[in-house]
Design a protein around this motif. Structure first.
Motif, PDB file in Angstrom:
ATOM      1  N   THR A  45       5.362   7.288   1.679  1.00 21.77           N
ATOM      2  CA  THR A  45       4.618   7.689  -0.418  1.00 21.77           C
ATOM      3  C   THR A  45       4.360   6.248  -0.295  1.00 21.77           C
ATOM      4  O   THR A  45       4.708   5.098  -0.231  1.00 21.77           O
ATOM      5  CB  THR A  45       5.975   8.355  -0.917  1.00 21.77           C
ATOM      6  OG1 THR A  45       5.481   8.246  -2.345  1.00 21.77           O
ATOM      7  CG2 THR A  45       7.080   6.861  -1.143  1.00 21.77           C
ATOM      8  N   THR A  46       3.416   6.346  -1.716  1.00 20.92           N
ATOM      9  CA  THR A  46       2.649   5.457  -2.506  1.00 20.92           C
ATOM     10  C   THR A  46       3.803   5.554  -3.692  1.00 20.92           C
ATOM     11  O   THR A  46       3.289   4.126  -4.812  1.00 20.92           O
ATOM     12  CB  THR A  46       1.246   5.357  -3.182  1.00 20.92           C
ATOM     13  OG1 THR A  46       1.729   6.554  -3.066  1.00 20.92           O
ATOM     14  CG2 THR A  46       0.233   6.062  -1.932  1.00 20.92           C
ATOM     15  N   SER A  68       1.045  -1.765   0.149  1.00 21.50           N
ATOM     16  CA  SER A  68      -0.101   0.338  -0.330  1.00 21.50           C
ATOM     17  C   SER A  68       0.767   1.135  -0.173  1.00 21.50           C
ATOM     18  O   SER A  68       0.760   2.374  -0.357  1.00 21.50           O
ATOM     19  CB  SER A  68      -0.814   0.030   1.379  1.00 21.50           C
ATOM     20  OG  SER A  68      -1.371  -0.692   1.203  1.00 21.50           O
ATOM     21  N   GLY A  69       2.037   1.611   0.143  1.00 21.56           N
ATOM     22  CA  GLY A  69       3.120   2.556   0.677  1.00 21.56           C
ATOM     23  C   GLY A  69       4.255   1.769   0.931  1.00 21.56           C
ATOM     24  O   GLY A  69       4.390   0.448   1.349  1.00 21.56           O
ATOM     25  N   ARG A 123       1.528  -2.923   3.535  1.00 19.24           N
ATOM     26  CA  ARG A 123       0.353  -3.381   3.784  1.00 19.24           C
ATOM     27  C   ARG A 123      -0.888  -3.226   4.257  1.00 19.24           C
ATOM     28  O   ARG A 123      -0.781  -3.250   5.599  1.00 19.24           O
ATOM     29  CB  ARG A 123      -0.114  -4.651   2.424  1.00 19.24           C
ATOM     30  CG  ARG A 123      -1.036  -5.027   2.181  1.00 19.24           C
ATOM     31  CD  ARG A 123      -1.025  -6.622   1.759  1.00 19.24           C
ATOM     32  NE  ARG A 123      -2.610  -6.335   1.494  1.00 19.24           N
ATOM     33  CZ  ARG A 123      -3.180  -6.412   0.133  1.00 19.24           C
ATOM     34  NH1 ARG A 123      -2.075  -5.407  -1.017  1.00 19.24           N
ATOM     35  NH2 ARG A 123      -3.717  -6.851   0.067  1.00 19.24           N
TER      36      ARG A 123
END
Length: 675
Positions: free
Chosen positions: A448-449, A428-429, A472
């Motif tokens: 950050t993504t 997720s990032g 995640r």
């Protein structure tokens, strides 16, 4: 800085040894006899690094402790020094010698022996560590024995003190406490025994696992399930199978030799041919050991570093991604295949999830952060019947995001560094952590993504260290990967871009570039071939530089670097790309055509520096063929006998004669006129 003092009182040095199978202090030092080939230990002088490696290794083996752990402690305590400048090494808090024993209640005789006898100092430190390992108040890893390095996390903490400063987590934030003593020791193990390439497993700590009373810690979670633990390689013996853990692992001619026989890819199986050996070089500071090993096909044999191998265990499970777990095992002689079974609890119902003829199995489609339990059995097909082995031991793992790979850090400008990494499936990032030393405290500097992060506001030319982890989001919880490898970079001025070189005159070349943010100036370097030696041609605060005094028509090559002045020091960017140009005469300027009669035109122009002459060309159409009309040393020419009312087109170039060659300028713009 350790003592024998525990809650039950002083453990006197003459007590029965905690070394396995040893009963007296006299017999305990028998382990040092294994290092006699390195010579006698001299008074007030540190043995060679090679000799100390042997001593620490053998003392740890005698005590049934992974030598990697003892070496990591000795690194943290003294950097493997018993003496400094010919005197016993005594720290500010009165820690003594290589293992920094701190106990002012010991008799003077023992204090002196700790100062002057490195064998006794090592032996005492190892005994203290062994005592800490016997404390029932310390947590441990479920199912792990003394051979598992990560299972010594809490005994190592206790060696320094079960106090709040050594809390595994920062109480307020829940972040890893990188300043904790055991964290520093385990970083030493990673960098010393594994050369920084192996990621040691982490406990799934939570703040609620610990209770803080005064300056001490109480442990509320007695047992942890930890994935991907590491068994000490010292336990390897002839006949054991191992796998290489890195790419390009070298089988060397002798222990520590730069010569090697072959480079092996990651995951190459090897057979161990004998017990461990130490570096042949006395000046080598390697903390690992060497094993003679052979490829399974018998084609190659040589010495392999213990830092780059792991034992091919009977059965293990480890997260492979956010939704998959990989199980693996050693081949079973005579087996036709293997069946893998899975459950969501150790005592639950196990269902078959796969059959394979390989020695590994990838189980996908799992739930992130849920514990899965596996067992497997081998079978041999006899006719149409499968004959099964018993089930293996049960292993467990949780799917978590993979560790970010291909991690890089590079200067982006005089005050910024850009980190980047390969995308992690299902992430997720990502969280990015920074420190000002490789072993220092890492603080989160960004989330950050993306697969890159720009860290700004930094100090020019200072080294920064980065690591990152993927996460995640599951419901309201972030499930983290392990940390990546550490990368480092310094903020430097950016490389000058849009660099160009062009002739400025018959004996000069002008270079130009785009301004670099934060640059104090630029240095221009020149060579006479692209791969030749570049010398400083000039320095400027402008974004262009004209290099004069050159030879007409000779190629010159240029590269530029920016610099930023920090105090009295210039901090440089990397060099720009190389550009090239030849000095040639400049293009004639102010080229004009004037009507002087119904059948003639006068062409004029301004003198070109260094020109030997000029060539004038004419055409009857703009895009037609231009023919030489006149070569002249004058600055004008009258073109006569023309047709009244007809348009004529002209262009002009200068030339300089070099030897027997004419070197030309570029063309002027085309002009036209009618007589």
């Amino acid at each position: 800085m350790k003592s024998f003092l525990v809650k039950t009182g002083l453990l006197v040095a003459c007590m029965v040894s905690l070394f396995h199978g040893k009963a007296t202090a006299e017999s305990e030092t028998e382990w040092s006899l294994n290092c006699e080939q390195y010579g006698d230990i001299k008074p007030n002088e540190n043995p060679t690094y090679q000799h100390i490696n042997c001593l620490l290794t053998n003392a740890a083996i005698q005590a049934d402790i992974p030598p990697e752990v003892v070496k990591g402690i000795a690194t943290q305590e003294s950097h493997w020094r018993q003496f400094v400048d010919g005197k016993p090494f005594i720290s500010n808090d009165n820690g003594i010698g290589i293992m920094q024993i701190t106990d002012t209640t010991l008799p003077k005789e023992q204090q002196e022996r700790l100062k002057n006898d490195i064998l006794y100092n090592i032996e005492t430190g190892v005994r203290i560590l062994n005592n800490k390992a016997s404390l029932t108040t310390l947590p441990h890893i479920n199912g792990a024995g003394r051979d598992i390095i990560e299972n010594w996390y809490f005994p190592v903490m206790a060696y320094n003190g079960v106090v709040q400063v050594n809390s595994p987590l920062v109480q307020e934030s829940g972040e890893i406490n990188h300043e904790a003593y055991q964290e520093k020791v385990f970083l030493n193990i990673k960098e010393g025994s594994y050369m920084g390439d192996t990621v040691l497993a982490r406990y799934p700590f939570e703040v609620k696992d610990f209770k803080y009373v005064d300056k001490f810690i109480e442990f509320l979670e007695p047992e942890y399930i930890v994935q991907g633990v590491h068994e000490t390689t010292i336990e390897l013996k002839a006949g054991d199978r191992v796998l290489t853990t890195e790419g390009d692992v070298k089988l060397r001619e002798t222990p520590g030799s730069p010569e090697y026989k072959v480079k092996l890819p990651i995951g190459t199986p090897l057979k161990i041919e004998g017990t461990f050996e130490f570096d042949e070089s006395e000046i080598s500071e390697n903390q690992f050991v060497w094993f003679l090993a052979k490829t399974l096909d018998g084609q190659y044999s040589g010495y392999v570093s213990s830092a780059y191998i792991e034992k091919q265990v009977a059965f293990k499970a480890a997260s492979s991604s956010y939704n998959s777990i990989k199980t693996s095992w050693a081949a079973v002689s005579g087996a036709s295949g293997y069946e893998i079974y899975r459950s969501t609890s150790s005592t639950g119902t196990y269902s078959k999830v796969g059959t394979t003829t390989s020695t590994s199995f990838m189980n996908s489609g799992l739930t992130t952060n849920q514990s899965y339990y596996y067992k497997m059995r081998a079978y041999r097909t006899v006719g149409s019947t499968k004959v099964y082995s018993n089930y293996s031991a049960i292993v467990t793992a949780k799917p978590i995001p993979a560790v970010p790979s291909s991690v890089k850090a590079a200067s982006s400008s005089y005050n910024s560094i850009k980190t980047s990494w390969a995308a992690v499936s299902g992430a997720s990032g990502y969280e990015i952590y920074r420190s000002t030393s490789s072993t220092g405290t890492y603080s989160k500097v960004g989330t950050t993504t993306s697969t890159s992060f720009m860290n700004s506001g930094l100090t020019t030319n200072r080294s920064y260290y980065y690591k990152m982890r993927a996460y995640r989001t599951v419901g309201s919880t972030k499930v983290y990967s392990n940390y990546s490898a550490i990368v480092t970079a310094k903020p430097l001025p950016a490389v000058p871009s849009s660099v160009k070189a062009a002739s400025s005159s018959y004996n000069s070349v002008r270079t130009s570039w785009t301004a670099v943010s934060g640059a104090s100036g630029y240095e221009v370097y020149r060579a006479t071939s692209s791969t030749g030696t570049y010398s400083l041609a000039g320095s400027t605060t402008s974004t262009s530089y004209t290099n004069t005094g050159l030879t007409t028509n000779k190629p010159y090559y240029y590269k530029i670097r920016a610099y930023r002045t920090v105090g009295s020091m210039k901090v440089y960017s990397n060099y720009s790309t190389v550009v090239t140009a030849k000095p040639v005469p400049t293009v004639p300027t102010n080229f004009k055509a004037t009507r002087i009669s119904s059948t003639s035109l006068k062409l004029t122009w301004v003198s070109v520096s260094g020109a030997s002459g000029y060539e004038l060309y004419r055409s009857t159409s703009f895009s037609g063929t231009y023919n030489l009309l006149k070569s002249t040393t004058s600055l004008y020419y009258t073109n006569s006998s023309l047709t009244t009312g007809k348009t004529y087109y002209y262009k002009l170039r200068a030339y300089r004669t070099v030897g027997t060659t004419k070197v030309y300028s570029g063309w002027t713009t085309i002009i036209s006129a009618k007589p």
